[in-house]
Design a protein around this motif. Structure first.
Motif, mmCIF file in Angstrom:
data_model
loop_
_atom_site.group_PDB
_atom_site.id
_atom_site.type_symbol
_atom_site.label_atom_id
_atom_site.label_comp_id
_atom_site.label_asym_id
_atom_site.label_seq_id
_atom_site.Cartn_x
_atom_site.Cartn_y
_atom_site.Cartn_z
ATOM 1 N N ASN A 487 0.701 -1.323 -0.183
ATOM 2 C CA ASN A 487 0.139 0.092 -0.001
ATOM 3 C C ASN A 487 1.030 1.628 -0.456
ATOM 4 O OD1 ASN A 487 -3.174 -0.759 0.596
ATOM 5 N ND2 ASN A 487 -2.665 -2.051 1.607
ATOM 6 N N HIS A 488 2.266 0.900 0.705
ATOM 7 C CA HIS A 488 3.002 2.190 0.383
ATOM 8 C C HIS A 488 4.296 2.412 -0.858
ATOM 9 C CE1 HIS A 488 0.884 2.817 4.470
ATOM 10 N NE2 HIS A 488 1.135 4.155 4.120
ATOM 11 N N MET A 489 4.533 1.169 -1.053
ATOM 12 C CA MET A 489 5.807 1.304 -2.558
ATOM 13 C C MET A 489 4.538 0.251 -3.574
ATOM 14 S SD MET A 489 8.850 -1.625 -2.165
ATOM 15 C CE MET A 489 10.030 -1.162 -3.217
ATOM 16 N N HIS A 496 5.437 -0.702 -11.973
ATOM 17 C CA HIS A 496 4.334 -0.709 -11.168
ATOM 18 C C HIS A 496 4.301 -2.076 -10.798
ATOM 19 C CE1 HIS A 496 -0.043 0.965 -9.462
ATOM 20 N NE2 HIS A 496 -0.104 -0.279 -10.101
ATOM 21 N N LEU A 497 4.135 -1.768 -9.393
ATOM 22 C CA LEU A 497 3.203 -2.758 -8.563
ATOM 23 C C LEU A 497 1.863 -3.299 -8.674
ATOM 24 C CD1 LEU A 497 6.336 -2.801 -7.446
ATOM 25 C CD2 LEU A 497 5.751 -3.655 -5.419
ATOM 26 N N GLN A 498 1.066 -4.850 -9.875
ATOM 27 C CA GLN A 498 0.050 -4.198 -9.301
ATOM 28 C C GLN A 498 -0.276 -5.913 -8.789
ATOM 29 O OE1 GLN A 498 -2.397 -3.214 -11.397
ATOM 30 N NE2 GLN A 498 -4.020 -4.624 -10.649
ATOM 31 N N SER A 499 -1.431 -6.093 -7.448
ATOM 32 C CA SER A 499 -2.580 -6.769 -7.505
ATOM 33 C C SER A 499 -3.137 -7.879 -8.550
ATOM 34 C CB SER A 499 -3.113 -6.546 -6.355
ATOM 35 O OG SER A 499 -3.919 -7.778 -5.478
ATOM 36 N N VAL A 500 -2.894 -9.143 -8.589
ATOM 37 C CA VAL A 500 -3.615 -10.017 -9.547
ATOM 38 C C VAL A 500 -5.134 -10.273 -9.088
ATOM 39 C CG1 VAL A 500 -1.605 -11.585 -9.595
ATOM 40 C CG2 VAL A 500 -2.752 -11.810 -8.062
ATOM 41 N N THR A 501 -5.879 -9.824 -7.719
ATOM 42 C CA THR A 501 -6.577 -9.830 -6.908
ATOM 43 C C THR A 501 -7.786 -9.217 -7.360
ATOM 44 O OG1 THR A 501 -6.198 -9.408 -4.831
ATOM 45 C CG2 THR A 501 -6.024 -11.576 -5.382
ATOM 46 N N LYS A 502 -6.988 -7.520 -7.128
ATOM 47 C CA LYS A 502 -8.055 -6.238 -8.203
ATOM 48 C C LYS A 502 -8.230 -5.310 -9.475
ATOM 49 C CE LYS A 502 -6.257 -4.069 -4.112
ATOM 50 N NZ LYS A 502 -5.920 -2.673 -3.157
ATOM 51 N N TYR A 562 -8.800 -0.021 -6.870
ATOM 52 C CA TYR A 562 -9.183 1.059 -5.315
ATOM 53 C C TYR A 562 -9.844 0.499 -4.154
ATOM 54 C CZ TYR A 562 -6.848 3.612 -9.999
ATOM 55 O OH TYR A 562 -6.427 3.872 -10.485
ATOM 56 N N ASP A 563 -9.874 -0.396 -4.087
ATOM 57 C CA ASP A 563 -10.136 -1.482 -2.947
ATOM 58 C C ASP A 563 -9.490 -1.579 -2.091
ATOM 59 O OD1 ASP A 563 -12.725 -0.255 -3.865
ATOM 60 O OD2 ASP A 563 -13.863 -1.951 -4.043
ATOM 61 N N MET A 564 -9.993 -1.339 -0.784
ATOM 62 C CA MET A 564 -8.920 -2.374 -0.139
ATOM 63 C C MET A 564 -9.398 -3.679 -0.172
ATOM 64 S SD MET A 564 -9.750 -2.966 4.191
ATOM 65 C CE MET A 564 -8.756 -1.120 4.447
ATOM 66 N N SER A 565 -8.291 -4.932 -0.378
ATOM 67 C CA SER A 565 -8.237 -5.739 -0.903
ATOM 68 C C SER A 565 -8.510 -6.900 0.573
ATOM 69 C CB SER A 565 -6.246 -6.392 -0.307
ATOM 70 O OG SER A 565 -5.669 -6.457 0.724
ATOM 71 N N ALA A 566 -9.127 -8.176 -0.008
ATOM 72 C CA ALA A 566 -10.076 -8.981 0.876
ATOM 73 C C ALA A 566 -9.402 -9.405 2.294
ATOM 74 C CB ALA A 566 -10.534 -10.046 0.092
ATOM 75 N N ASN A 567 -7.976 -9.620 1.757
ATOM 76 C CA ASN A 567 -6.778 -9.995 2.930
ATOM 77 C C ASN A 567 -6.430 -9.167 3.617
ATOM 78 O OD1 ASN A 567 -4.599 -11.967 3.598
ATOM 79 N ND2 ASN A 567 -3.344 -10.260 3.548
ATOM 80 N N LEU A 568 -6.208 -7.745 3.301
ATOM 81 C CA LEU A 568 -5.857 -6.899 4.541
ATOM 82 C C LEU A 568 -7.465 -6.318 4.802
ATOM 83 C CD1 LEU A 568 -4.810 -4.279 5.542
ATOM 84 C CD2 LEU A 568 -5.554 -3.412 3.816
ATOM 85 N N ALA A 569 -8.779 -6.740 4.633
ATOM 86 C CA ALA A 569 -9.550 -6.269 5.952
ATOM 87 C C ALA A 569 -10.193 -7.895 6.384
ATOM 88 C CB ALA A 569 -11.023 -6.981 4.738
#
Length: 653
Positions: A487-489, A496-502, A562-569
């Motif tokens: 979330n900060h890097m 670019h760092l890209q989440s595969v779940t978003k 731009y949502d919070m990941s399910a894991n972070l939740a």
């Protein structure tokens, strides 16, 4: 003045008894360290007096501030005494520092003990054995002390055999400071030999900035009240004291004149760690801001590294005068494991923690210290990768805090990070972002990652199926701190760092135009199925759409870009914090047999049950928890029963 006797017998706190037992049992093979620990404590007491006397020089009680440590033996009585004329202890301080271990993390320390003597001895070393090491060689220990600034009638006498209780008595003591007397065990009388003691002091305490003294004619012990008070005898009336150690601040010596062994012993004195440091850096800075630094990276993480109540930091000196312990403004918080000394020539002697927060010289020192430690770690990673792997195992999660805290060094920190990826079969965190970039497919412009609550959940996530099919590497993140990291890097070396779940699947030029068109066409052709699923799932999902990610699995859940990941939740929920309510998108694999079977189901009740099972399975596949596990089991049981004939045999389609 007559002292009113006040003697009582008190019980050790339970954790002290445990420490005493473990120290004697686990550290006996290195028993001579008791002298190092006692001398180190005496040195700390002198430094504390020096610091408090900055605002009240009356604490020196007219002796001119000549601080020292003395080691004496009495062969006839079988005792060894370590004396100092430092700050001393009051009655209450003795109870708090010796009768109990005043640390909120003590319980967690004992929870880490394994019962394995070798492993526990390392942990005890990290905990800091201090005074308790006396019982390695002594069957009884006596302390006589008086705190500076209190009257002679406030002396205190402490004594214990270390077996569960101790006595405490008010006594008359003319001199400030502390005498620790060890009544040696019968088989430990080697420590009455002056030559043996001198060799130990030379080995372990040569770097102590305070003089450590023994009687020149060491076969004779001190006599009478004069010796007890710690005063020099006139040279013509008896033995004289001589300094045994070098007595100069090690960090002020030229690096070329300091041996590896001296650095290691200084680290052990400084940190009370049983193990040698992994690496260190020693610098002298001259110019507008002059100071010396000696910083160490431990080989093992301290047991209280994650204790929020524990203070971390390094020692601050000003012109060789000790100012404060745990000066946390001299390094960023993510480097809190670093031990060491900063000695400034420019700061005022009365500097306080509050002043440190707004001092430009401190900011300069902090930035320089950070660069030195990062440089040390970079050298370690390049030249000694096996040693760096040891470091990462102990401190990797702390380094991952860095990009959020230290924007200026974000790129350097990125180079120090280690991860598991789909590139290797193992789960060890050995891969680098630089290595990932070198292995990127032609046309790939992103670093793909997934966060999960365990290595297995990350590695086996349905979201990875299309990436495996195309041979695209994905970084696997399963530490809680990883969510904070990504979330900060947001990028590394322009990637670019890209989440595969978003969000929508974005493979850039790696995407197959034909497959993309096929997915778009499928959304039109199977629109009725997608609408029925959305109706069945209701507010559980934001939308239902065909998936371009899935190859083998029937469904997966995706959140917005731009949502919070399910894991972070889930992480926030686990620590008692509220997470925003967000509805995921359900992606379905239209080629999967279960989805095809679902599409042919005409009974709406049964269709809804099957749709809910699909949704719950997608949640479980990514490590989530079901809101209603019993309902899921009920639906699954009904589905299983529907596949059996009256004789319990599976009905094949």
């Amino acid at each position: 003045m007559t002292v009113e006797a006040h003697k009582e017998t008190l019980e050790f706190k339970a954790e002290v008894s445990q420490v005493l037992d473990l120290v004697i049992r686990s550290l006996y093979s290195n028993k001579e360290i008791f002298l190092r620990e006692l001398i180190s404590n005496a040195s700390d007491a002198a430094e504390k007096l020096r610091f408090e006397a900055l605002s009240d020089d009356g604490l020196y009680e007219g002796d001119g501030g000549e601080l020292r440590i003395r080691v004496t033996v009495d062969k006839e009585a079988g005792t060894l005494t370590v004396s100092d004329n430092g700050i001393g202890l009051s009655r209450q301080e003795i109870v708090e520092t010796i009768g109990s271990i005043a640390s909120s993390g003590t319980k967690r320390f004992f929870e880490k003990l394994t019962g394995d003597q070798a492993k526990d001895s390392q942990l005890i070393g990290q905990f800091g054995v201090g005074f308790y090491s006396s019982y390695i060689v002594a069957d009884r220990v006596t302390i006589v002390s008086r705190r500076a600034g209190l009257g002679a009638e406030h002396g205190v006498h402490w004594e214990s055999d270390g077996r569960g209780s101790y006595t405490l008595e008010t006594v008359e003591r003319a001199a400030r400071g502390t005498d620790v007397t060890l009544h040696l065990k019968e088989d430990e009388k080697e420590f009455l030999d002056p030559w043996r003691l001198r060799s130990i002091i030379s080995k372990f305490s040569d770097h102590i900035a305070l003089p450590v003294e023994m009687l020149k004619d060491a076969d004779e012990g001190p006599e009478g009240d004069e010796a007890e008070a710690g005063e020099d005898k006139p040279k013509d009336k008896g033995p004289v004291w001589e300094k045994v150690n070098r007595g100069t601040a090690l960090w002020m010596r030229n690096k070329a004149d300091v041996t590896e062994e001296e650095y290691q012993e200084f680290y052990k004195h400084l940190s009370h760690d049983y193990d040698p440091p992994l690496a260190y850096v020693h610098n002298r800075v001259e110019g507008t801001n002059e100071y010396t630094t000696l910083l160490f990276v431990p080989s093992k993480a301290p047991w209280d590294l994650w204790d929020r109540d524990q203070k971390h930091g390094i020692k601050l000196y000003v012109r060789r005068v000790f100012i404060m312990d745990q000066a946390d403004k001299l390094l960023p918080h993510y480097l809190r494991f670093v031990k060491g000394v900063v000695d400034s020539d420019d700061l005022p002697l009365n500097v306080s923690r509050e002043l440190l927060q707004h001092n430009r010289k401190i900011d300069t020192i902090r930035q320089a210290n950070t660069k030195r430690i990062l440089g040390l770690l970079e050298t370690l990673a390049t030249d000694e990768p096996e040693k760096y792997a040891e470091f990462w195992k102990e401190f990797g999660r702390v380094i991952k805090e860095g990009p959020a805290e230290d924007f200026a060094n974000r790129e350097r920190l990125g180079g120090l990070l280690r991860f598991s990826t789909t590139h290797g079969e193992g789960e060890a965190q050995t891969e680098t972002l630089d290595g990932y970039i070198e292995r990127m497919k032609e046309g790939q412009d992103k670093i793909y990652f997934i966060t999960a609550d365990s290595p297995a959940a990350a590695r086996h996530s349905p979201h990875l199926e299309v990436f495996r099919k195309k041979g695209v590497e994905v970084v696997l993140l399963s530490d809680r701190v990883d969510e904070w990291l990504v979330n900060h890097m947001h990028e590394y070396k322009g990637k670019h760092l890209q989440s595969v779940t978003k969000g929508d699947l974005d493979l850039g030029s790696l995407a197959d135009a034909e497959e993309k068109a096929k997915t778009e066409q499928a959304a039109k052709e199977h629109g009725t199925l997608l609408e029925r699923l959305k109706t069945a799932l209701g507010e559980r999902v934001d939308k239902v759409r065909p998936s371009a990610r899935l190859v083998d699995s029937p469904a997966c859940l995706v959140v917005g870009e731009y949502d919070m990941s399910a894991n972070l939740a889930r992480v926030l929920k686990a620590v008692g914090q509220d997470a925003p309510v967000q509805r995921p998108t359900l992606e379905v694999n239209l080629d999967h047999p279960l989805v095809k079977r679902l599409e042919t189901e005409e009974d709406e009740t049964r269709f809804a049950d099957l749709g809910l099972i699909l949704f719950d399975q997608a949640q479980l596949a990514e490590g989530g928890q079901l809101d209603d596990p019993a309902a899921f089991v009920g639906r699954l049981n009904s589905l299983m029963l529907a596949t059996l004939d009256p004789q319990g045999r599976i009905i094949l389609p």
